[in-house]
Structures are given as C-alpha cells and as structure tokens.
Design an enzyme around this catalytic site. Structure first.
Site, PDB file in Angstrom:
ATOM      1  N   ARG A 111     -26.455  33.833  56.406  1.00  0.00           N
ATOM      2  CA  ARG A 111     -26.141  33.214  57.696  1.00  0.00           C
ATOM      3  C   ARG A 111     -24.678  33.487  58.055  1.00  0.00           C
ATOM      4  NH1 ARG A 111     -25.517  28.463  57.152  1.00  0.00           N
ATOM      5  NH2 ARG A 111     -26.152  28.005  55.020  1.00  0.00           N
ATOM      6  N   TYR A 258     -31.577  38.581  59.525  1.00  0.00           N
ATOM      7  CA  TYR A 258     -31.670  37.840  58.272  1.00  0.00           C
ATOM      8  C   TYR A 258     -31.928  36.342  58.445  1.00  0.00           C
ATOM      9  CZ  TYR A 258     -31.112  36.973  53.371  1.00  0.00           C
ATOM     10  OH  TYR A 258     -31.376  36.629  52.074  1.00  0.00           O
ATOM     11  N   LYS A 267     -32.973  26.852  60.896  1.00  0.00           N
ATOM     12  CA  LYS A 267     -31.706  26.141  61.060  1.00  0.00           C
ATOM     13  C   LYS A 267     -31.401  25.889  62.541  1.00  0.00           C
ATOM     14  CE  LYS A 267     -31.112  26.449  56.643  1.00  0.00           C
ATOM     15  NZ  LYS A 267     -31.265  25.287  55.780  1.00  0.00           N
ATOM     16  N   HIS A 287     -31.019  18.141  56.775  1.00  0.00           N
ATOM     17  CA  HIS A 287     -31.124  19.243  55.816  1.00  0.00           C
ATOM     18  C   HIS A 287     -31.536  18.648  54.461  1.00  0.00           C
ATOM     19  CE1 HIS A 287     -28.855  22.929  53.932  1.00  0.00           C
ATOM     20  NE2 HIS A 287     -30.129  23.168  54.093  1.00  0.00           N
ATOM     21  N   SER A 309     -26.651  24.188  50.929  1.00  0.00           N
ATOM     22  CA  SER A 309     -27.458  25.375  50.650  1.00  0.00           C
ATOM     23  C   SER A 309     -27.209  25.870  49.218  1.00  0.00           C
ATOM     24  CB  SER A 309     -27.077  26.491  51.612  1.00  0.00           C
ATOM     25  OG  SER A 309     -27.122  26.016  52.919  1.00  0.00           O
ATOM     26  N   CYS A 311     -27.978  24.654  46.306  1.00  0.00           N
ATOM     27  CA  CYS A 311     -27.579  23.673  45.283  1.00  0.00           C
ATOM     28  C   CYS A 311     -28.805  23.120  44.549  1.00  0.00           C
ATOM     29  CB  CYS A 311     -26.826  22.503  45.909  1.00  0.00           C
ATOM     30  SG  CYS A 311     -25.124  22.866  46.287  1.00  0.00           S
ATOM     31  N   ASP A 334     -36.455  21.923  52.325  1.00  0.00           N
ATOM     32  CA  ASP A 334     -35.222  22.251  53.050  1.00  0.00           C
ATOM     33  C   ASP A 334     -34.908  21.323  54.229  1.00  0.00           C
ATOM     34  OD1 ASP A 334     -32.963  23.979  53.242  1.00  0.00           O
ATOM     35  OD2 ASP A 334     -33.848  24.956  54.973  1.00  0.00           O
ATOM     36  N   ARG A 425     -33.974  36.249  48.648  1.00  0.00           N
ATOM     37  CA  ARG A 425     -34.908  35.161  48.968  1.00  0.00           C
ATOM     38  C   ARG A 425     -36.357  35.529  48.743  1.00  0.00           C
ATOM     39  NH1 ARG A 425     -32.445  30.404  51.539  1.00  0.00           N
ATOM     40  NH2 ARG A 425     -30.259  30.980  51.689  1.00  0.00           N
TER      41      ARG A 425
HETATM   42  C1  OXD Z   1     -29.764  27.550  53.779  1.00  0.00           C
HETATM   43  C2  OXD Z   1     -31.182  27.926  53.751  1.00  0.00           C
HETATM   44  O1  OXD Z   1     -28.901  28.431  53.864  1.00  0.00           O
HETATM   45  O2  OXD Z   1     -32.009  27.043  53.556  1.00  0.00           O
HETATM   46  O3  OXD Z   1     -29.480  26.342  53.715  1.00  0.00           O
HETATM   47  O4  OXD Z   1     -31.500  29.110  53.928  1.00  0.00           O
HETATM   48 MN    MN Z   2     -31.143  25.072  53.679  1.00  0.00          MN
END
Ligand code: OXD
Ligand code: MN
Length: 641
Positions: A111, A258, A267, A287, A309, A311, A334, A425
C-alpha cells in the site's frame, strides 16, 4: 474459452472524453457528453440507471476498447485466468488445486500511504486542526480542485486498448442490513479475479442494486507508464494515487495493481469510506479480526481485535488453542463492521469474503489452519516458487532446492535477499478455512463480548491489561503504538503511533473519530470490555518473553472469564492485569510472568510524554478532553505507584 460480452469500441463519444471528469456528475451532463454515441449493449441495458451512468462516464473518460460487466460465474473466472496466463500475469502452480502465482513489478508491492488522499471541502473534516496545511500522520487531505486535477492528469484514455471490467460487489453478505454495495470498474483482470475472492460479486449484487440503487463508485486503473514494465505487470508507480471522496461515495485509484491500492472494497471502502458512513449512521468500521471462542463448558463468545498490519491478525483469527477443550472459530481476519442492535448488543460482520493474508511467517507451526486453507483456489502474489510447481516463503520451513524468488530469479539461502517479498500474500476464499465460524455470514452479525487492541511492542508493554471502563478503553486504542511492518512503504523497526490500528485508514478527522467511539457508551447497551495485549515483548537478548500463537488462548481465556465476571484481576497503574495465578500458565516452562505483566515506571512516564507530544502535535484542539483526562490519570497512577 468463454467469450466476454463486449460493448463495441465506438460506443463512447471520444470527443467528449475530457469534458466530464467528475464521475458523480449529473445524468443530464453525462448524456450531453455521450450524445449520439452510445450503441446499447444488452448487458449495459440491464444495469440500473445509476450504475449505467457511472459505467458510461468511466468509459468516456478512460476509453477502453471493451466493457465487460462481471457476472461472477465460474466460467468468467476461468476465462480471466486464461487471459492472465496469455498476458503473463499469472502462472499455474501445478502442485496444488487451482492455485496461481503472480509476480508484480518490484515497484508495486505494498500500500502507498503517502499517495493516499481523502477529499472534502474543508481540511478539518479529514485531518485534525493541529496539522492544518502540513503533513499529518493521521491521513492526507486533498482539495476538491486538486482531486479533480489528479484525475484529469491521469485518467483520460488510460484504458486504451484494454477491457474495462465492471465489478458489482457487496461488502458483507448480500442482503444483510449491515452490508453495503460498491461497483468497481478496473482494467486489471487480476483485480477482477481477486475481487471475486475478497467480496461477493456479480449478478446477485446487480439484483440487490435493483432493490436499492445506492452504491459506492470505485474507479481503478493500473495506468499507463511511459517506461513499460518488463515484468508484464502494468502499473505507473511514479504517478500512483489513491483518492477518496466520502461525501460523494467515490474512490478513484490509479497506477497500482497491488492489494489495498486496487482491491477497492478492502481498505478504501470497508475502512476509509466505511468509517465515514459508520460515523454518519452510528456504527463502527474497524481494522479488526473477529473470532469465536468456545470454552470446555460449551459457552461461546466472540472477540474483535485491532492490530496494525502484519502483526498476526490472521494468526489470531485462525488460532489453534493450546488449552485443552477450547475451540476457536474464525469470522474474519482483517475488518469488522459493528453496530449495536436494538437490544443493546454490539453485533459484528466481516464485510470481506476472503483472506488477503501476509504469507511470510505462515507455517504448520504458526498457523496450521491457514496452511490447510490456502492450497486450493488461491492467488499467491510475490511468494517464491519451487521446482515442483509449489510456493515457498520465509518462515514456512526449510528452504527447498531450486527456489525461484519473487522477482523470478534463481535464489539460494545464501543470497542475502528474501526469496518471498516480506509483504507477499495469499488471496483465499474464506469459506475454505476449516474453522470458519458457522455464523460468519449471519446477516445480523455475531455478538461481541470483548475488544482487544495490540501491537508489536518489544519493551515495557504488558502481555494483557484490561481497561477500567469504556473511556479508558478508547484511550488505549488512541495511544496504540507498534513497530513498523512491511505492509506499507515504511522501513526499519521504528515504533509508530497507530491508533486503533487505523492510522492509514481513517476516513475523517481522528478527533471526531474518538468522539464517535466515546459516544458509543449509552444507557441500555452492553458495552464490550476492552483490553490491550502485547505478544511481542522481548528480553535483553532479543528473545520473545511469551510463546505466542496457540498459547495466546491463555490470554483469551482470562479475557473471557473477566467478561463473565469470573477471573481475578489486580489494579495496576495501566489498568487491570491478571491477579496471581489467574492467568493459566500450566505447562509453560521458564515463563517470566512477573516481567511479562510488569509496567516499568520510567518506561511509562516516557510513554506518557510521547503520547502528550503526539496528541498535541497531531490532534491539538480536536482531541476530546476525555483523552487528556485519561493521560492525566495515567501519569498520576504512575506517580502514586
Ligand atoms: C493491511 C492488509 O495492510 O490487511 O493491513 O493488507
Ligand atoms: Mn489489514
């Protein structure tokens, strides 16, 4: 191969191309722009007038060769895969069942927060007053004029020679009162295929739109670069921009294919626009993962948890609990949309339909459930490839022979570079998860008993602490900090403020967001208990003090017993921590629980100073007084301790 239904090339009036930029312009205006030029395709004629107007305006602007309205069918997905293979965007992974590998351009791997903007008439709608006219860590503001200019500078003719796909999609189960609909137009087949995994999309959504015409307009193009990529992954990194105009329900994204930059339901919609809708309509778009936990007595409760993100949200959402008799089931990994129902119970849905999980670190040891989920019907992006047609990433286990890295180059363990990109991913349908909760698509949502906040804190932050009340819990969310990860463009291991794990995702002024959270506490509502957790505390040797993963069930167990009024806690300056022997540590050898729960005074006095600086510099007069009260209490508690 199925042939895409197309709208003939000449159906748009090219002369009108630059005349109508604002996608929300009036129907009369766009009809003028397209006058005399539309050859109606039967497929377009079935769209509702608003969707059709949006599609026609987007086509007039971007000048695609064809327009294809996605029906969401298997045949369509198969045709997309065939096309992407021809274009060199995906290759099959014969080791697995219907799995595919994509390699992006190395400049398009995460991102791009610095190029993500929210537009509104007034800057203060978007960022707190303290940062007026300056760069804010809590979001980037763009004026309506600059927004329009960003579109005019990039979009006219950007889809020439390509197909424009129209993706009608639902965030949340189609028809749930908590769900919302979007329509994304894109020139990326990869985005279409991924949106089919991550959202409910296709004809069923078009049917729903016939009942309620409201939707979020999402325009996406991978863009055109003057320096064509050699990787077969079209993108335009120098001009990438991600724009949101919440007042118009509009998202416009250019230059990146991406993840969160291009799968606009995630998001952009579910969090940035979602948070604005949630404030307007009195709910929460967060989130957060959602899990159901059943104890040995068969009592089931749900927890929502916010972590920045990368974690470990996916790991917690799919946890295999180490405590005998406990069962964890996954609702989402998420995003949570949560609303109090008429009985005052907070109900949550996962608006997504799939997992876009970080691959590195996922293994049979850390997340066996994810490993059991991802080797069917999955698109892997930027992982390494093995010679038997499989995938590999750091942390999966021993590196096999003959690995090809995420850039497509032969790799060896001595290479000194990672084989898989750290933000690589998997994109996998949620219903493949063996522990998906039987209520995960419930229209009314699941009842939430507790909310967790957490982050990667190597020092000073205890394993678990319970907020004294809702206001204190809001303060815990507001003061979250965490080590930076690879999910965005930040580098290094700096500790960043990431309030509510929403720093990159706020759709409006953070001060107002806090006020909105505070306003949730109302008479007649059963407020979930709030906790802060930290699985990542380290000793002087840099080793983790807590084993994490399945052992986190011990913390959840204490949390849920607290919710039931059954577990003992003691007051600490930070809040309530488990009383002696209240946290189950049986069978965990060599655990330094005292240290794990400790709250060193010097560390916290310094933390209070950092919080004060952050509040002053980033939020200023927009900070609700309740947060200053909580900071004063924090300092006082440590002074008196
Ligand atoms: C993030 C995702 O970056 O879930 O939080 O992709
Ligand atoms: Mn996320």
């Amino acid at each position: 191969m199925m042939h895409f239904k197309i709208i003939p090339e000449n159906y748009v009036n090219k002369a009108a191309k630059c005349a109508q930029i604002a996608l929300g312009c009036s129907r009369a205006a766009h009809q003028t722009a397209l006058r005399g030029s539309i050859k109606l395709n039967p497929q377009i004629a079935t769209l509702t007038p608003k969707v059709r107007a949006f599609v026609e305006r987007s086509a007039a602007l971007c000048e695609p060769e064809h327009v294809h309205v996605c029906d969401g069918s298997d045949a369509e997905a198969a045709a997309l895969l065939q096309l992407m293979q021809q274009q060199g965007t995906v290759k099959p992974l014969p080791k697995y069942d219907n799995c595919w590998l994509t390699r992006t351009d190395p400049a398009d791997v995460a991102r791009v927060e610095s190029r993500t903007f929210i537009c509104s008439e007034h800057e203060r709608d978007v960022v707190p007053i303290a940062r007026a006219g300056q760069k804010s860590a809590l979001g980037n503001y763009i004026t309506p004029a600059d927004y329009d200019k960003a579109v005019t500078d990039r979009f006219p003719g950007c889809m020439r020679g390509r197909t424009m796909y129209v993706i009608p999609f639902s965030m949340g189960p189609v028809g749930s009162p908590l769900s919302k609909i979007g329509v994304e137009v894109t020139d990326s087949p990869y985005v279409v295929y991924s949106m089919r995994v991550m959202t409910r999309m296709g004809n069923k959504v078009l049917d729903a739109l016939r009942k309620d015409e409201n939707f979020v307009r999402c325009l996406h193009s991978v863009g055109r670069t003057s320096n064509p990529s050699t990787t077969g992954w079209p993108c335009d990194p120098p001009r990438t921009i991600i724009l949101h105009r919440p007042t118009d329900n509009e998202i416009i994204s250019y230059g990146s294919g991406y993840g969160g930059n291009s799968l606009l339901g995630k998001k952009c919609f579910a969090l940035r626009l979602g948070s604005v809708m949630a404030r307007r309509e009195g709910w929460l778009a967060e989130h957060m993962l959602i899990v159901g936990i059943t104890d040995p007595e068969g009592r089931k409760r749900y927890i929502a948890a916010a972590f920045p993100s990368a974690c470990g949200k996916t790991n917690l959402a799919m946890m295999t609990p180490s405590l005998p008799g406990y069962k964890v089931e996954c609702v989402g990994d998420d995003i949570a949309w949560m609303k109090f129902d008429k009985n005052g119970v907070l109900r949550a849905i996962n608006p997504e339909n799939g997992f876009f999980g970080v691959a590195p670190g996922t293994s049979a040891g850390t997340n066996p459930v994810a490993m059991a989920s991802v080797f069917r019907n999955t698109v892997f992006t930027n992982v390494a490839e093995t010679s038997d047609g499989g995938v590999w990433w750091e942390g999966m286990g021993a590196a096999p022979e003959n690995v090809v890295d995420w850039k497509g180059k032969p790799w060896s363990a001595t290479a000194g570079t990672p084989a898989a990109h750290p933000n690589s991913r998997f994109c996998t349908p949620a219903n493949q998860c063996p522990i998906i909760d039987d209520q995960w698509e419930s229209a009314e949502g699941v009842p939430i008993s507790a909310i967790l906040f957490g982050g990667r804190r190597p020092e000073g932050v205890p394993l678990v602490v319970e907020a004294r009340d809702w206001q204190h819990g809001v303060f815990m969310g507001a003061t979250m900090r965490s080590e930076a990860t690879a999910a965005a463009e930040h580098s290094g291991k700096m500790i960043m403020h990431d309030p509510f794990a929403m720093r990159p995702f706020f759709g409006y002024n953070f001060g107002d967001y806090l006020r909105h959270w505070l306003s949730m506490a109302q008479e007649g509502r059963t407020m979930p208990k709030i906790f802060h957790v930290n699985w990542f505390r380290k000793n002087e040797q840099g080793q983790f003090l807590w084993p994490g993963f399945g052992e986190n069930a011990r913390v959840l167990e204490w949390v849920l017993r607290r919710c039931a009024g059954a577990a003992a806690a003691r007051d600490a300056p930070l809040g309530r921590v488990p009383a002696a022997r209240a946290l189950r540590t049986d069978g965990l050898a060599g655990l330094d629980l005292e240290r794990l729960l400790s709250t060193p005074r010097d560390f916290w006095m310094n933390e209070a100073d950092c919080i004060e600086k952050y509040f002053k510099e980033e939020v200023g007069d927009d900070l609700p007084n309740e947060m200053w009260d909580e900071l004063n209490k924090l300092r006082k508690n440590f002074e008196q301790a």
